[in-house]
Design a protein around this motif. Structure first.
Motif, PDB file in Angstrom:
ATOM      1  N   MET A 143      58.217  45.927  48.290  1.00 20.20           N
ATOM      2  CA  MET A 143      58.707  44.784  47.525  1.00 20.20           C
ATOM      3  C   MET A 143      58.571  45.051  46.017  1.00 20.20           C
ATOM      4  N   GLY A 144      59.168  46.169  45.588  1.00 19.94           N
ATOM      5  CA  GLY A 144      59.146  46.495  44.156  1.00 19.94           C
ATOM      6  C   GLY A 144      59.800  45.401  43.332  1.00 19.94           C
ATOM      7  N   ALA A 145      60.714  44.647  43.947  1.00 19.07           N
ATOM      8  CA  ALA A 145      61.423  43.569  43.241  1.00 19.07           C
ATOM      9  C   ALA A 145      60.702  42.236  43.445  1.00 19.07           C
ATOM     10  N   HIS A 146      59.442  42.200  43.027  1.00 20.36           N
ATOM     11  CA  HIS A 146      58.646  40.974  43.183  1.00 20.36           C
ATOM     12  C   HIS A 146      58.649  40.173  41.881  1.00 20.36           C
ATOM     13  N   ALA A 147      58.770  40.878  40.753  1.00 16.74           N
ATOM     14  CA  ALA A 147      58.876  40.230  39.436  1.00 16.74           C
ATOM     15  C   ALA A 147      59.471  41.270  38.490  1.00 16.74           C
ATOM     16  N   VAL A 148      60.003  40.804  37.363  1.00 15.45           N
ATOM     17  CA  VAL A 148      60.536  41.750  36.380  1.00 15.45           C
ATOM     18  C   VAL A 148      59.402  42.072  35.399  1.00 15.45           C
ATOM     19  N   PRO A 149      59.001  43.346  35.311  1.00 15.89           N
ATOM     20  CA  PRO A 149      57.893  43.688  34.404  1.00 15.89           C
ATOM     21  C   PRO A 149      58.225  43.329  32.952  1.00 15.89           C
ATOM     22  N   LYS A 150      57.174  43.047  32.183  1.00 13.42           N
ATOM     23  CA  LYS A 150      57.361  42.616  30.770  1.00 13.42           C
ATOM     24  C   LYS A 150      58.282  43.554  29.997  1.00 13.42           C
ATOM     25  N   ALA A 209      54.563  33.054  31.602  1.00 10.31           N
ATOM     26  CA  ALA A 209      53.654  33.276  30.466  1.00 10.31           C
ATOM     27  C   ALA A 209      52.820  34.547  30.672  1.00 10.31           C
ATOM     28  N   GLY A 210      53.150  35.317  31.698  1.00  9.69           N
ATOM     29  CA  GLY A 210      52.460  36.601  31.900  1.00  9.69           C
ATOM     30  C   GLY A 210      51.349  36.527  32.935  1.00  9.69           C
ATOM     31  N   GLY A 211      51.118  35.342  33.507  1.00 14.54           N
ATOM     32  CA  GLY A 211      50.102  35.219  34.568  1.00 14.54           C
ATOM     33  C   GLY A 211      50.754  35.404  35.923  1.00 14.54           C
ATOM     34  N   GLY A 212      50.254  34.718  36.913  1.00 13.55           N
ATOM     35  CA  GLY A 212      50.853  34.762  38.251  1.00 13.55           C
ATOM     36  C   GLY A 212      50.907  36.172  38.811  1.00 13.55           C
ATOM     37  N   ILE A 213      52.064  36.540  39.319  1.00 11.94           N
ATOM     38  CA  ILE A 213      52.232  37.865  39.928  1.00 11.94           C
ATOM     39  C   ILE A 213      51.844  38.967  38.936  1.00 11.94           C
ATOM     40  N   HIS A 214      52.162  38.760  37.637  1.00 12.10           N
ATOM     41  CA  HIS A 214      51.828  39.780  36.624  1.00 12.10           C
ATOM     42  C   HIS A 214      50.317  39.978  36.519  1.00 12.10           C
ATOM     43  N   ALA A 215      49.574  38.875  36.621  1.00  8.83           N
ATOM     44  CA  ALA A 215      48.113  38.967  36.509  1.00  8.83           C
ATOM     45  C   ALA A 215      47.551  39.783  37.674  1.00  8.83           C
ATOM     46  N   THR A 216      48.040  39.513  38.879  1.00 14.25           N
ATOM     47  CA  THR A 216      47.554  40.276  40.041  1.00 14.25           C
ATOM     48  C   THR A 216      48.021  41.728  39.950  1.00 14.25           C
ATOM     49  N   ALA A 217      49.229  41.936  39.392  1.00 14.54           N
ATOM     50  CA  ALA A 217      49.731  43.314  39.269  1.00 14.54           C
ATOM     51  C   ALA A 217      48.845  44.122  38.331  1.00 14.54           C
ATOM     52  N   SER A 218      48.414  43.505  37.230  1.00 17.48           N
ATOM     53  CA  SER A 218      47.627  44.334  36.306  1.00 17.48           C
ATOM     54  C   SER A 218      46.261  44.665  36.914  1.00 17.48           C
ATOM     55  N   LYS A 219      45.691  43.753  37.698  1.00 17.03           N
ATOM     56  CA  LYS A 219      44.409  44.076  38.362  1.00 17.03           C
ATOM     57  C   LYS A 219      44.617  45.111  39.476  1.00 17.03           C
ATOM     58  N   THR A 220      45.724  44.989  40.172  1.00 18.45           N
ATOM     59  CA  THR A 220      45.978  45.907  41.300  1.00 18.45           C
ATOM     60  C   THR A 220      46.242  47.320  40.789  1.00 18.45           C
ATOM     61  N   LYS A 221      46.908  47.374  39.636  1.00 18.35           N
ATOM     62  CA  LYS A 221      47.195  48.673  39.034  1.00 18.35           C
ATOM     63  C   LYS A 221      45.896  49.412  38.702  1.00 18.35           C
ATOM     64  N   LYS A 222      44.920  48.663  38.190  1.00 15.61           N
ATOM     65  CA  LYS A 222      43.657  49.306  37.787  1.00 15.61           C
ATOM     66  C   LYS A 222      42.733  49.604  38.965  1.00 15.61           C
ATOM     67  N   ALA A 223      42.940  48.940  40.094  1.00 12.83           N
ATOM     68  CA  ALA A 223      41.975  49.027  41.197  1.00 12.83           C
ATOM     69  C   ALA A 223      42.008  50.390  41.903  1.00 12.83           C
ATOM     70  N   ALA A 224      40.828  50.835  42.306  1.00 18.70           N
ATOM     71  CA  ALA A 224      40.740  52.072  43.096  1.00 18.70           C
ATOM     72  C   ALA A 224      41.240  51.775  44.510  1.00 18.70           C
TER      73      ALA A 224
END
Ligand SMILES: N=CN[C@@H](CCC(=O)O)C(=O)O
Ligand SMILES: [Zn+2]
Length: 430
Positions: free
Chosen positions: A187-194, A113-128
């Protein structure tokens, strides 16, 4: 600066000597090579000698006056613990998902549903990078306080190169600035991006053609890992990614058979992967093939515990000849813990491993799982002066008295970094 250290008066000195060439399997996993009333002599960061107090003192040629004497005072002395599977560098936490899972939602449903690994990815992407560094640095301090002196860290919260690279660079800098040694895995292959949901093979091509060559060329990783799982990467896609990595010199690791049986263990054996991790649902055939190929099973009972799933069949694996290592799987979704000692308790209580097997699984076998069997994982001449002292008289009590952090003193590269349960280091050097 690391000078001379003598650790004396260990009730049990667990050396695991003689196992640097290959991981221990079967009954040999219980071969701890324990010395009663043992002493360790460390010189300039490396182990010079580990034996009975009498034997070491008879050969000691250092300057006793200048040496730092650590009185273990009847405690248990083991090689510094090694955690061979973590997702150390990431932004944020996911306690709201934990709440959802407690109400019946599944880990994979949340991810799909877009959470899980995707949720951490979107926060990690924005983080300094500085913020990722500081969060992970604090985590490393906690790991050290739990007796861990080396760990593996995966990227995987980007699934696009810039963020994957940012994670790996932060891990590299942490390795330089924190006493814990950090071994990096791409580990680029951790999930398939949306945006690739409808064309996952195109994403696989992108990993193979764009990300993997960069990870290898820039020297940012030593291993390549894939989440081979129903609804994530198929065994065929995983094979392509891992084979491409191998051609670039990246050794293969694989998140295998975690949620559903998916022939991940079989794939790890066919590819000659250094390790297959999770294995909750590994098939009998897969276990047999892993044993034949010498693939190390890295088991993560904290994940089964936290996802309220069935535990991996460690007993069957060990009895079939698979070398077993243990890890926290530290990550914000399926195992937010740094307590390798608690993972060791779970391995005994929930996977039927013996206290002796557990010690092997977090020392020499964990070292082999990250290709460091010759440098760390046992207390013998020439190895790094990495030692953990637990406030218990024997290794069995470490498991019996469960859920307690018994870590008392930690020595890294011949420097005391934790003393009497407190961090005492000033810099990565000491
Ligand atoms: N299963 C895949 N990866 C991690 C979990 C990552 C996450 O949920 O953020 C694991 O090893 O369990
Ligand atoms: Zn993992």
């Amino acid at each position: 600066m690391a000078g001379t250290i003598l650790i004396r008066n260990a009730s049990q000195l667990v050396t695991l000597k003689g196992s640097s060439d290959a991981p221990l399997t079967g009954e040999a996993m219980s071969r701890l090579e324990v010395i009663e009333n043992g002493t360790v002599w460390i010189e300039d960061g490396l182990i010079k000698l580990a034996d009975s107090d009498e034997a070491v003192m008879a050969q000691f040629t250092g300057n006793y006056e200048a040496a730092e004497i650590i009185d273990a005072n009847g405690r248990l002395v083991v090689p510094g613990l090694i955690d061979p599977h973590t997702h150390l560098v990431h932004a944020g936490s996911r306690e709201e998902e934990f709440n959802m899972r407690l109400s019946g939602a599944s880990y994979m449903d949340i991810m799909n549903a877009g959470g899980g690994i995707h949720a951490t990815a979107s926060k990690t992407k924005k983080a300094a990078p500085e913020d990722l560094f500081q969060a992970a640095y604090n985590t490393l301090n906690e790991f050290l306080l739990h007796g861990v002196t080396t760990l593996e860290a995966k990227s995987g919260y980007g699934m696009e190169w810039e963020t994957e690279k940012k994670q790996l660079q932060v891990a590299k800098e942490l390795n330089e600035r924190h006493p814990i040694d950090i071994i990096r895995t791409f580990m680029g292959a951790h999930a398939v991006p949306k945006e690739y949901k409808e064309r996952p093979d195109t994403f696989v091509d992108h990993i193979i053609e764009y990300m993997l060559p960069r990870a290898a060329e820039e020297g940012l990783a030593e291993f390549n890992d894939v989440f081979c799982e129903q609804g994530v990467f198929t065994p065929e896609q995983s094979r392509r990614i891992l084979e491409a990595g191998k051609k670039l010199g990246l050794k293969a690791k694989i998140h295998a058979d975690e949620i559903e049986p998916y022939k991940g263990a079989e794939l790890a054996a066919e590819l000659g992967a250094i390790s297959a991790e999770h294995l909750l649902k590994a098939s009998e055939e897969g276990i047999k093939k892993m044993a034949e190929a010498g693939v190390i099973g890295v088991l993560l009972p904290g994940t089964a515990f936290f996802l309220m799933a069935e535990f991996a069949d460690a007993r069957k694996m060990i009895d079939s000849g698979v070398p077993i290592a243990l890890s926290t799987d530290f990550n914000p979704g399926s195992s937010p813990t740094v307590s390798l000692p608690f993972i060791m308790n779970l391995a005994c209580l929930k996977m039927g491993m013996t206290p002796a097997e557990v010690i092997t699984a977090v020392t020499i076998n964990a070292a082999h799982a990250i290709n460091r069997g010759r440098e760390i994982g046992s207390i013998e001449q020439g190895k790094k002066g990495d030692i953990t002292i637990f406030n218990v008289p024997n290794y069995m009590k470490l498991q019996y008295s469960y859920g307690v952090n018994h870590t008392h003193t930690v020595i890294k590269n011949g420097c005391v970094v934790v003393r009497d349960k407190n961090l005492v280091f000033q810099s990565a050097g000491c």
